[in-house]
Design an enzyme around this catalytic site. Sequence first.
Site, PDB file in Angstrom:
ATOM      1  N   ALA A  64       0.572  -1.500   0.102  1.00 39.36           N
ATOM      2  CA  ALA A  64       0.015  -0.059  -0.053  1.00 39.36           C
ATOM      3  C   ALA A  64       0.642   1.157   0.060  1.00 39.36           C
ATOM      4  O   ALA A  64       2.494   1.609   0.299  1.00 39.36           O
ATOM      5  CB  ALA A  64      -1.154   0.012   0.948  1.00 39.36           C
ATOM      6  N   GLY A 109       0.786  -4.978   1.520  1.00 37.82           N
ATOM      7  CA  GLY A 109      -0.764  -5.459   0.532  1.00 37.82           C
ATOM      8  C   GLY A 109      -0.494  -5.929  -0.905  1.00 37.82           C
ATOM      9  O   GLY A 109      -1.494  -6.424  -2.035  1.00 37.82           O
ATOM     10  N   GLU A 112      -0.332  -9.513  -0.458  1.00 40.87           N
ATOM     11  CA  GLU A 112      -2.322  -9.293   0.325  1.00 40.87           C
ATOM     12  C   GLU A 112      -2.766  -9.571  -1.375  1.00 40.87           C
ATOM     13  O   GLU A 112      -3.601 -10.732  -1.457  1.00 40.87           O
ATOM     14  CB  GLU A 112      -2.816  -8.459   1.166  1.00 40.87           C
ATOM     15  N   GLU A 132       4.004  -5.142   7.568  1.00 43.13           N
ATOM     16  CA  GLU A 132       3.479  -4.288   8.204  1.00 43.13           C
ATOM     17  C   GLU A 132       3.539  -3.609   9.455  1.00 43.13           C
ATOM     18  O   GLU A 132       3.774  -2.954   9.953  1.00 43.13           O
ATOM     19  CB  GLU A 132       1.968  -5.108   7.877  1.00 43.13           C
TER      20      GLU A 132
HETATM   21  N1  DAK Z   1       4.327   3.336  -0.313  1.00 40.50           N
HETATM   22  C1  DAK Z   1       4.745   4.381  -1.375  1.00 40.50           C
HETATM   23  N2  DAK Z   1       5.945   4.752  -1.831  1.00 40.50           N
HETATM   24  C2  DAK Z   1       7.148   3.486  -2.247  1.00 40.50           C
HETATM   25  C3  DAK Z   1       6.747   2.556  -1.304  1.00 40.50           C
HETATM   26  C4  DAK Z   1       5.332   2.344  -0.629  1.00 40.50           C
HETATM   27  N3  DAK Z   1       4.592   0.868  -0.506  1.00 40.50           N
HETATM   28  N4  DAK Z   1       7.649   1.098  -1.417  1.00 40.50           N
HETATM   29  C5  DAK Z   1       8.503   2.052  -2.263  1.00 40.50           C
HETATM   30  N5  DAK Z   1       7.863   3.480  -2.498  1.00 40.50           N
HETATM   31  C6  DAK Z   1       9.387   4.448  -3.333  1.00 40.50           C
HETATM   32  C7  DAK Z   1      10.236   5.118  -2.105  1.00 40.50           C
HETATM   33  O1  DAK Z   1       9.768   6.314  -1.350  1.00 40.50           O
HETATM   34  C8  DAK Z   1      11.271   5.634  -3.613  1.00 40.50           C
HETATM   35  O2  DAK Z   1       9.819   7.009  -3.876  1.00 40.50           O
HETATM   36  P1  DAK Z   1      11.234   8.062  -4.455  1.00 40.50           P
HETATM   37  O3  DAK Z   1      11.464   8.395  -2.648  1.00 40.50           O
HETATM   38  O4  DAK Z   1      11.904   8.099  -4.627  1.00 40.50           O
HETATM   39  O5  DAK Z   1      10.321   9.112  -4.522  1.00 40.50           O
HETATM   40  C9  DAK Z   1      10.527   4.491  -4.530  1.00 40.50           C
HETATM   41  O6  DAK Z   1       9.973   4.009  -4.654  1.00 40.50           O
HETATM   42  C10 DAK Z   1      11.796   3.615  -4.821  1.00 40.50           C
HETATM   43  O7  DAK Z   1      11.886   3.153  -3.893  1.00 40.50           O
HETATM   44  P2  DAK Z   1      13.559   2.723  -3.171  1.00 40.50           P
HETATM   45  O8  DAK Z   1      14.313   4.146  -3.410  1.00 40.50           O
HETATM   46  O9  DAK Z   1      13.288   2.308  -1.534  1.00 40.50           O
HETATM   47  O10 DAK Z   1      13.573   1.501  -4.093  1.00 40.50           O
HETATM   48  P3  DAK Z   1      14.946   0.545  -3.186  1.00 40.50           P
HETATM   49  O11 DAK Z   1      15.177  -0.474  -3.983  1.00 40.50           O
HETATM   50  O12 DAK Z   1      15.618   1.586  -2.398  1.00 40.50           O
HETATM   51  O13 DAK Z   1      14.075  -0.343  -1.866  1.00 40.50           O
HETATM   52  C11 DAK Z   1      11.962  -1.688  -1.204  1.00 40.50           C
HETATM   53  C12 DAK Z   1      12.795  -0.466  -2.246  1.00 40.50           C
HETATM   54  C13 DAK Z   1      10.965  -2.553  -1.152  1.00 40.50           C
HETATM   55  C14 DAK Z   1      13.236  -2.657   0.038  1.00 40.50           C
HETATM   56  C15 DAK Z   1      11.993   0.118  -0.085  1.00 40.50           C
HETATM   57  O14 DAK Z   1      11.031   0.702  -0.780  1.00 40.50           O
HETATM   58  C16 DAK Z   1      10.850  -0.628   0.920  1.00 40.50           C
HETATM   59  O15 DAK Z   1      10.887  -0.954   1.581  1.00 40.50           O
HETATM   60  N6  DAK Z   1       9.380   0.097   0.487  1.00 40.50           N
HETATM   61  C17 DAK Z   1       8.485   0.093   1.466  1.00 40.50           C
HETATM   62  C18 DAK Z   1       8.117  -1.313   1.286  1.00 40.50           C
HETATM   63  C19 DAK Z   1       6.750  -1.967   2.018  1.00 40.50           C
HETATM   64  O16 DAK Z   1       6.989  -1.762   3.838  1.00 40.50           O
HETATM   65  N7  DAK Z   1       5.653  -2.417   1.732  1.00 40.50           N
HETATM   66  C20 DAK Z   1       4.609  -2.811   2.649  1.00 40.50           C
HETATM   67  C21 DAK Z   1       4.138  -1.001   3.290  1.00 40.50           C
HETATM   68  S1  DAK Z   1       2.489  -1.435   4.135  1.00 40.50           S
HETATM   69  C22 DAK Z   1      -4.957  -1.584   5.124  1.00 40.50           C
HETATM   70  C23 DAK Z   1      -4.820  -2.448   4.753  1.00 40.50           C
HETATM   71  C24 DAK Z   1      -3.665  -2.489   3.563  1.00 40.50           C
HETATM   72  C25 DAK Z   1      -2.864  -1.731   4.135  1.00 40.50           C
HETATM   73  C26 DAK Z   1      -2.584  -0.941   5.000  1.00 40.50           C
HETATM   74  C27 DAK Z   1      -3.718  -0.698   5.615  1.00 40.50           C
HETATM   75  N8  DAK Z   1      -6.043  -0.877   5.717  1.00 40.50           N
HETATM   76  C28 DAK Z   1      -7.584  -2.307   6.377  1.00 40.50           C
HETATM   77  C29 DAK Z   1      -6.328   0.107   6.618  1.00 40.50           C
HETATM   78  C30 DAK Z   1      -1.318  -2.910   3.780  1.00 40.50           C
HETATM   79  C31 DAK Z   1       0.022  -1.742   4.196  1.00 40.50           C
HETATM   80  C32 DAK Z   1       1.015  -2.396   3.192  1.00 40.50           C
HETATM   81  O17 DAK Z   1       0.957  -2.389   2.659  1.00 40.50           O
END
Ligand code: DAK
Length: 257
Positions: A64, A109, A112, A132
């Site tokens: 997400a 997400g 998921e 998460e």
């Molecule tokens: N969201 C927004 N932007 C993201 C992102 C994300 N999940 N993942 C990556 N990006 C963006 C980065 O911010 C970066 O943007 P700029 O800074 O260049 O503007 C760009 O994509 C490239 O990412 P990185 O520079 O970080 O690239 P790396 O190769 O260094 O690292 C990485 C890749 C995938 C390891 C890293 O980007 C990372 O850790 N990303 C976050 C992954 C993550 O934690 N995903 C889970 C998100 S939580 C809900 C239901 C569902 C959910 C929530 C609520 N409700 C019922 C209310 C779901 C939650 C989730 O999915």
Amino acid sequence: MKYIRVEIKDHIAIVTIDRQDALNAMNLEVISELKEAFESCIADSQVGVIILTGAGEKAFIAGADIKAMQKMKPSEALEFGKSGQDLTRIIENSPKPVIAAVNGFALGGGCEISLACHIRIAGENARFAQPEVRLGIIPGWGGTQRLPRLVGKGKAVEIITGGEMITAKEALDIGLVNHVAPLDKLLDKSCEVAQSILKNGPEAIRISLECINKGMDITLDEGLDLEVKAFSELFGSGETDEGLTAFVEKRKPDFRN
Ligand code: DAK
């Protein structure tokens, strides 16, 4: 649509999420365009199998959109959560098999969404995680429910509470994915699996998916009852007639005309 492309060829719809500057992370717009794309593929009689993938070589869906979530009020978080859950139900309840072709990160997400698909095929570079808890939240699009059903409780607990990424090979070993392919062959492998499905009766496929889905939530006896009723209801349909007759006549069945 801004973030979603749909290409249809030989009864296979390839739905691609293209938001590469955010590693295909899902904001409300991506979710609503994906819903529209799936609903239109499901309604399209030319489509028999749907493949979902991400654009680029780095990510399927990195989760997400964290930046969008950071600014959400509780009411917006509720809308966002419901919208994502609706999408997973549309995918899971699709009468046409949905294959996730996971071409990189499938995180939070994103993992998921892949769990809601019927079949997962991973590129060798794929990485899966439910990170998460590292953000102080929990999986909200079905991860706590679908992951243990797929890989068992012990592995699901480790993945969800540890938040570590697992490789495509590890995902294969625990049954999270069906196949692993080199990244440049990922779509070919996904189409090959789709083609093997397309040879078969669409109505039998639809009813099989329904029995499998419903069967996950009921007792074995209830499931067997459901199955025998569905089995018998197919008799008398043109499709069953064609399948059985083709065998007797020693020819290939023609289900799609
Ligand atoms: N969201 C927004 N932007 C993201 C992102 C994300 N999940 N993942 C990556 N990006 C963006 C980065 O911010 C970066 O943007 P700029 O800074 O260049 O503007 C760009 O994509 C490239 O990412 P990185 O520079 O970080 O690239 P790396 O190769 O260094 O690292 C990485 C890749 C995938 C390891 C890293 O980007 C990372 O850790 N990303 C976050 C992954 C993550 O934690 N995903 C889970 C998100 S939580 C809900 C239901 C569902 C959910 C929530 C609520 N409700 C019922 C209310 C779901 C939650 C989730 O999915």
